[in-house]
Design a protein around this motif. Structure first.
Motif, PDB file in Angstrom:
ATOM      1  N   LEU A 160       0.833  -1.207   0.000  1.00 17.71           N
ATOM      2  CA  LEU A 160       0.000   0.000   0.000  1.00 17.71           C
ATOM      3  C   LEU A 160       0.862   1.249   0.000  1.00 17.71           C
ATOM      4  O   LEU A 160       1.947   1.266   0.616  1.00 17.71           O
ATOM      5  CB  LEU A 160      -0.864   0.030   1.263  1.00 17.71           C
ATOM      6  N   PRO A 161       0.411   2.315  -0.640  1.00 19.85           N
ATOM      7  CA  PRO A 161       1.070   3.609  -0.417  1.00 19.85           C
ATOM      8  C   PRO A 161       1.012   3.975   1.060  1.00 19.85           C
ATOM      9  O   PRO A 161       0.066   3.602   1.781  1.00 19.85           O
ATOM     10  CB  PRO A 161       0.232   4.576  -1.267  1.00 19.85           C
ATOM     11  N   ALA A 162       1.998   4.693   1.529  1.00 18.23           N
ATOM     12  CA  ALA A 162       2.104   4.984   2.965  1.00 18.23           C
ATOM     13  C   ALA A 162       0.868   5.700   3.490  1.00 18.23           C
ATOM     14  O   ALA A 162       0.367   5.386   4.584  1.00 18.23           O
ATOM     15  CB  ALA A 162       3.363   5.808   3.226  1.00 18.23           C
ATOM     16  N   ALA A 163       0.373   6.676   2.750  1.00 19.18           N
ATOM     17  CA  ALA A 163      -0.801   7.427   3.218  1.00 19.18           C
ATOM     18  C   ALA A 163      -2.022   6.523   3.318  1.00 19.18           C
ATOM     19  O   ALA A 163      -2.836   6.638   4.245  1.00 19.18           O
ATOM     20  CB  ALA A 163      -1.080   8.598   2.286  1.00 19.18           C
ATOM     21  N   ALA A 164      -2.171   5.592   2.372  1.00 18.16           N
ATOM     22  CA  ALA A 164      -3.298   4.669   2.406  1.00 18.16           C
ATOM     23  C   ALA A 164      -3.178   3.717   3.592  1.00 18.16           C
ATOM     24  O   ALA A 164      -4.184   3.355   4.218  1.00 18.16           O
ATOM     25  CB  ALA A 164      -3.380   3.885   1.100  1.00 18.16           C
ATOM     26  N   ALA A 165      -1.956   3.290   3.922  1.00 19.45           N
ATOM     27  CA  ALA A 165      -1.759   2.418   5.078  1.00 19.45           C
ATOM     28  C   ALA A 165      -2.134   3.138   6.368  1.00 19.45           C
ATOM     29  O   ALA A 165      -2.752   2.550   7.268  1.00 19.45           O
ATOM     30  CB  ALA A 165      -0.310   1.945   5.135  1.00 19.45           C
ATOM     31  N   ALA A 212      -2.155  -6.357   2.152  1.00 18.37           N
ATOM     32  CA  ALA A 212      -2.382  -5.752   3.462  1.00 18.37           C
ATOM     33  C   ALA A 212      -1.066  -5.624   4.221  1.00 18.37           C
ATOM     34  O   ALA A 212      -0.253  -6.552   4.219  1.00 18.37           O
ATOM     35  CB  ALA A 212      -3.363  -6.603   4.258  1.00 18.37           C
ATOM     36  N   PRO A 213      -0.830  -4.510   4.893  1.00 17.09           N
ATOM     37  CA  PRO A 213       0.358  -4.402   5.750  1.00 17.09           C
ATOM     38  C   PRO A 213       0.275  -5.436   6.871  1.00 17.09           C
ATOM     39  O   PRO A 213      -0.775  -5.593   7.510  1.00 17.09           O
ATOM     40  CB  PRO A 213       0.259  -2.974   6.315  1.00 17.09           C
ATOM     41  N   PRO A 214       1.350  -6.170   7.148  1.00 16.27           N
ATOM     42  CA  PRO A 214       1.282  -7.233   8.168  1.00 16.27           C
ATOM     43  C   PRO A 214       0.820  -6.730   9.529  1.00 16.27           C
ATOM     44  O   PRO A 214       0.107  -7.428  10.243  1.00 16.27           O
ATOM     45  CB  PRO A 214       2.719  -7.765   8.211  1.00 16.27           C
ATOM     46  N   GLN A 215       1.208  -5.496   9.912  1.00 16.83           N
ATOM     47  CA  GLN A 215       0.898  -5.021  11.261  1.00 16.83           C
ATOM     48  C   GLN A 215      -0.584  -4.754  11.488  1.00 16.83           C
ATOM     49  O   GLN A 215      -1.030  -4.665  12.645  1.00 16.83           O
ATOM     50  CB  GLN A 215       1.698  -3.747  11.566  1.00 16.83           C
ATOM     51  N   VAL A 216      -1.386  -4.636  10.417  1.00 14.35           N
ATOM     52  CA  VAL A 216      -2.819  -4.368  10.610  1.00 14.35           C
ATOM     53  C   VAL A 216      -3.652  -5.644  10.534  1.00 14.35           C
ATOM     54  O   VAL A 216      -4.870  -5.589  10.744  1.00 14.35           O
ATOM     55  CB  VAL A 216      -3.350  -3.350   9.565  1.00 14.35           C
ATOM     56  N   LEU A 217      -3.026  -6.789  10.234  1.00 14.10           N
ATOM     57  CA  LEU A 217      -3.805  -8.010  10.055  1.00 14.10           C
ATOM     58  C   LEU A 217      -4.608  -8.400  11.303  1.00 14.10           C
ATOM     59  O   LEU A 217      -5.777  -8.785  11.179  1.00 14.10           O
ATOM     60  CB  LEU A 217      -2.882  -9.158   9.631  1.00 14.10           C
ATOM     61  N   PRO A 218      -4.045  -8.310  12.528  1.00 17.72           N
ATOM     62  CA  PRO A 218      -4.880  -8.650  13.691  1.00 17.72           C
ATOM     63  C   PRO A 218      -6.127  -7.776  13.809  1.00 17.72           C
ATOM     64  O   PRO A 218      -7.227  -8.278  14.048  1.00 17.72           O
ATOM     65  CB  PRO A 218      -3.921  -8.443  14.873  1.00 17.72           C
ATOM     66  N   ALA A 219      -5.966  -6.463  13.639  1.00 15.25           N
ATOM     67  CA  ALA A 219      -7.125  -5.567  13.726  1.00 15.25           C
ATOM     68  C   ALA A 219      -8.110  -5.833  12.593  1.00 15.25           C
ATOM     69  O   ALA A 219      -9.335  -5.761  12.781  1.00 15.25           O
ATOM     70  CB  ALA A 219      -6.666  -4.110  13.701  1.00 15.25           C
ATOM     71  N   LEU A 220      -7.606  -6.162  11.416  1.00 12.65           N
ATOM     72  CA  LEU A 220      -8.480  -6.448  10.282  1.00 12.65           C
ATOM     73  C   LEU A 220      -9.289  -7.725  10.534  1.00 12.65           C
ATOM     74  O   LEU A 220     -10.492  -7.781  10.251  1.00 12.65           O
ATOM     75  CB  LEU A 220      -7.638  -6.588   9.011  1.00 12.65           C
ATOM     76  N   LEU A 221      -8.638  -8.748  11.081  1.00 11.56           N
ATOM     77  CA  LEU A 221      -9.351  -9.989  11.394  1.00 11.56           C
ATOM     78  C   LEU A 221     -10.360  -9.789  12.519  1.00 11.56           C
ATOM     79  O   LEU A 221     -11.451 -10.369  12.500  1.00 11.56           O
ATOM     80  CB  LEU A 221      -8.351 -11.081  11.763  1.00 11.56           C
ATOM     81  N   ASP A 222     -10.026  -8.953  13.491  1.00 14.91           N
ATOM     82  CA  ASP A 222     -10.982  -8.660  14.558  1.00 14.91           C
ATOM     83  C   ASP A 222     -12.215  -7.956  14.000  1.00 14.91           C
ATOM     84  O   ASP A 222     -13.348  -8.245  14.401  1.00 14.91           O
ATOM     85  CB  ASP A 222     -10.330  -7.784  15.631  1.00 14.91           C
ATOM     86  N   SER A 263      -7.768   9.013  -3.433  1.00 17.22           N
ATOM     87  CA  SER A 263      -6.517   9.658  -3.856  1.00 17.22           C
ATOM     88  C   SER A 263      -5.313   8.970  -3.231  1.00 17.22           C
ATOM     89  O   SER A 263      -4.278   8.756  -3.883  1.00 17.22           O
ATOM     90  CB  SER A 263      -6.540  11.145  -3.473  1.00 17.22           C
ATOM     91  N   GLU A 264      -5.416   8.623  -1.961  1.00 20.21           N
ATOM     92  CA  GLU A 264      -4.305   7.965  -1.279  1.00 20.21           C
ATOM     93  C   GLU A 264      -4.026   6.594  -1.879  1.00 20.21           C
ATOM     94  O   GLU A 264      -2.858   6.195  -2.026  1.00 20.21           O
ATOM     95  CB  GLU A 264      -4.634   7.845   0.204  1.00 20.21           C
ATOM     96  N   LEU A 265      -5.068   5.859  -2.218  1.00 14.37           N
ATOM     97  CA  LEU A 265      -4.866   4.540  -2.831  1.00 14.37           C
ATOM     98  C   LEU A 265      -4.225   4.647  -4.202  1.00 14.37           C
ATOM     99  O   LEU A 265      -3.521   3.738  -4.646  1.00 14.37           O
ATOM    100  CB  LEU A 265      -6.198   3.804  -2.923  1.00 14.37           C
ATOM    101  N   ASP A 266      -4.460   5.747  -4.876  1.00  9.76           N
ATOM    102  CA  ASP A 266      -3.853   5.967  -6.193  1.00  9.76           C
ATOM    103  C   ASP A 266      -2.486   6.622  -6.094  1.00  9.76           C
ATOM    104  O   ASP A 266      -1.884   6.960  -7.122  1.00  9.76           O
ATOM    105  CB  ASP A 266      -4.774   6.834  -7.053  1.00  9.76           C
ATOM    106  N   GLY A 267      -2.020   6.852  -4.857  1.00 12.09           N
ATOM    107  CA  GLY A 267      -0.702   7.450  -4.682  1.00 12.09           C
ATOM    108  C   GLY A 267      -0.659   8.927  -4.946  1.00 12.09           C
ATOM    109  O   GLY A 267       0.425   9.495  -5.148  1.00 12.09           O
ATOM    110  N   ARG A 268      -1.829   9.579  -4.936  1.00 13.61           N
ATOM    111  CA  ARG A 268      -1.887  11.021  -5.164  1.00 13.61           C
ATOM    112  C   ARG A 268      -2.150  11.734  -3.855  1.00 13.61           C
ATOM    113  O   ARG A 268      -2.754  11.202  -2.942  1.00 13.61           O
ATOM    114  CB  ARG A 268      -3.002  11.366  -6.164  1.00 13.61           C
ATOM    115  N   ALA A 269      -1.725  12.970  -3.773  1.00 16.33           N
ATOM    116  CA  ALA A 269      -2.006  13.775  -2.582  1.00 16.33           C
ATOM    117  C   ALA A 269      -3.496  14.103  -2.554  1.00 16.33           C
ATOM    118  O   ALA A 269      -4.067  14.482  -3.579  1.00 16.33           O
ATOM    119  CB  ALA A 269      -1.183  15.061  -2.602  1.00 16.33           C
ATOM    120  N   PRO A 270      -4.162  13.974  -1.410  1.00 18.79           N
ATOM    121  CA  PRO A 270      -5.590  14.287  -1.329  1.00 18.79           C
ATOM    122  C   PRO A 270      -5.859  15.746  -1.705  1.00 18.79           C
ATOM    123  O   PRO A 270      -5.069  16.614  -1.410  1.00 18.79           O
ATOM    124  CB  PRO A 270      -5.930  14.022   0.139  1.00 18.79           C
TER     125      PRO A 270
END
Length: 537
Positions: free
Chosen positions: A75-80, A123-133, A530-537
């Motif tokens: 993911l782009p950093a802003a989207a993460a 998916a970023p690995p660090q968000v997987l627990p919260a995503l599964l919850d 915009s964040e998912l497309d890598g553009r500034a909002p």
């Protein structure tokens, strides 16, 4: 403090005392100087230390296999960061009936996941627990959340009992299904696999090779349990075609009524099937055009009995409580008859002309409702348009021969654009009070005409001093479904309007607050994309 006897028995005694209560069973170490509950807790604390200290070292467990890799792009950093923010929001934190101007982040998570999956991100690995919850608490999130989480979610689910739903939701319980060329592995899994694995295998095989899936099912059909046969039969909805008819005809003689009913429903969705032909004859014998009066009228004569042939073809003989037998049988016959048979039966008229005919003796509601179910089952857009009628027609705004629930199902047979245009016309003519069900079947984001009709109707309701809380459902839909490009049209609605004398107290402030929340949410949705497309909002 001493602890004599078997440690296991002593611990069980403490548990029993806690369950019974110290009034009924005082602890052994209590006394006049110590309160019984305190004495019990002290004894339990000592016992806990002794139990832990007395454990013998166990053999080292086998180290878990490493998590699989995920080849999808990051993911782009802003989207993460945005995803972490969405997952940190918890439902149920709002107080009272008013939500203020803050967006409901959990309601935006499904759209974020759909957009991320469409772009193929991992998916970023660090968000997987919260995503599964989050997916554990909301079943509607699970397909998109598990698709986004990828193979690492299944790896985690094997390590945490709370996330086992991910294994059940994944094809084959998280195991890879055999490829289409591996016929031996397919047959082995079908014969030896768990029920969930077999359902997943059949569904996957049906999607890529309907004939092979049907042949696999036919090979073991006679040995399957009734409840399993019903689940397997339901998989034939995918790729249903004329080649399935012989198998479904055999299923009409199944010993399970539910299986017979499902087989009949599937056969009636094939207008060229023999069952559809039989139903056309039966329904045609009940419905005809009567020319004896001042103008043509549809005359209805409901079937006098439900014979064994009708029951074999899926007609349920016993009606629900409050329904007459003959009208119940008639509805099932008309619903299962191919719609293509009615023009020839009713004087060569088009579907629109047929629907416009008067129906004698109060049978219109029953007949039109059955035609609605047939149009939905057979996916017939021409009949759906005829039954829907013009969106501005007076009867479209309230109870009639075709209810709003039936209209919502009929709209599902139309193309996305035509569906949105019909609902937009309905709202322009009748307002929003009856439109909630219809808006729910329109694709997201709403088309420009539909979005404009919703905003205009909300503005009209506000200016009319309408009770504002009655439109909260539509406002919630607009936050999720209105195209963010429409945000510019809402700026004029942010001010608190002058309240009319007959308006609900405080309505103006509520409307301004609701429109502010809508604007804030639309801008947030635009920023997400915009964040998912890598553009500034």
């Amino acid at each position: 403090m001493s602890w004599k006897g078997n440690p296991v028995t002593a611990w069980e005694d403490l548990v029993t005392t806690a369950l019974l209560g110290t009034d009924r069973r005082p602890p052994a170490t209590g006394g006049p100087a110590r309160e019984a509950p305190v004495a019990l807790l002290d004894e339990a604390a000592v016992a806990t230390v002794r139990r832990r200290a007395g454990l013998r070292p166990a053999p080292a467990a086998r180290r878990s296999d490493p998590a699989p890799g995920d080849p999808r792009p990051a993911l782009p950093a802003a989207a993460a960061r945005r995803l972490a923010m969405l997952l940190s929001d918890r439902p149920g934190t709002a107080t009272g009936g008013r939500r203020g101007t803050s967006p409901d982040l959990m309601e935006l998570l499904p759209q974020w996941l759909a957009a991320a999956n469409a772009r193929g991100f991992a998916a970023p690995p660090q968000v997987l627990p919260a995503l599964l919850d989050a997916a554990r608490g909301r079943t509607d999130l699970r397909p998109a959340a598990l698709a986004f989480a990828g193979p690492r979610a299944l790896w985690l689910a094997r390590l945490n009992q709370d996330w086992r739903f991910a294994l059940r939701a994944a094809p084959g319980g998280g195991a890879a299904l055999p490829g289409p060329e591996d016929t031996d592995a397919i047959r082995q899994l079908w014969q030896e696999g768990l029920f969930a694995e077999r359902v997943a295998l059949l569904a996957a095989l049906r999607a890529r090779s309907p004939e092979a899936a049907r042949e696999l099912l036919a090979g073991t059909w006679s040995t399957e349990r009734a409840e399993d046969r019903l689940m397997f039969l339901d998989s034939l909805r995918t790729g249903l075609a004329a080649g399935d008819e012989p198998f479904l005809e055999q299923a009409l003689s199944d010993r399970s009524r539910n299986v017979r009913t499902t087989a009949a429903e599937l056969l009636s969705a094939l207008p060229g099937s023999a069952l559809a032909g039989r139903m056309a004859v039966r329904a045609g014998a009940c419905v005809a055009v009567d020319h004896t009066g001042d103008g043509p009228v549809i005359a209805v004569e409901a079937p006098p009995e439900c014979d064994p042939g009708m029951e074999r073809d899926g007609v349920v003989a016993k009606p629900p409580t409050g329904r007459g037998e003959r009208s119940w049988w008639l509805g099932q016959l008309v619903e299962a008859a191919p719609l293509s048979a009615w023009p020839a039966r009713l004087g060569g008229r088009t579907p629109r002309e047929i629907v416009a005919l008067a129906v004698a003796d109060g049978w219109q509601g029953e007949l039109h409702a059955a035609w609605c179910r047939a149009a939905v089952r057979q996916g017939d857009a021409q009949w759906a348009r005829a039954l829907l009628g013009a969106p501005a027609a007076p009867e479209a705004g309230g109870p009639g021969a075709v209810s709003l629930a039936e209209r919502a199902k009929l709209l599902g047979t139309l193309e996305d654009g035509e569906r949105a245009d019909w609902v937009a016309g309905f709202i322009a003519a009748h307002g929003l009070s009856e439109a909630f069900q219809l808006l729910g079947v329109c694709v997201v984001p709403w088309s420009a005409p539909l979005g404009r009709s919703v905003v205009d109707a909300l503005e009209i309701a506000r200016d009319a001093g309408s009770y504002p809380w009655s439109f909260s459902g539509v406002m919630g839909l607009a936050e999720r479904c209105l195209d963010p490009a429409e945000v510019g049209r809402l700026d004029a609605l942010l001010a608190i309007p002058d309240e009319r004398e007959d308006a609900s107290p405080g309505a103006g402030g509520y409307w301004a607050e609701a429109f502010q929340r809508l604007v804030t949410t639309l801008r947030l949705r635009a920023a997400m994309l915009s964040e998912l497309d890598g553009r500034a909002p």
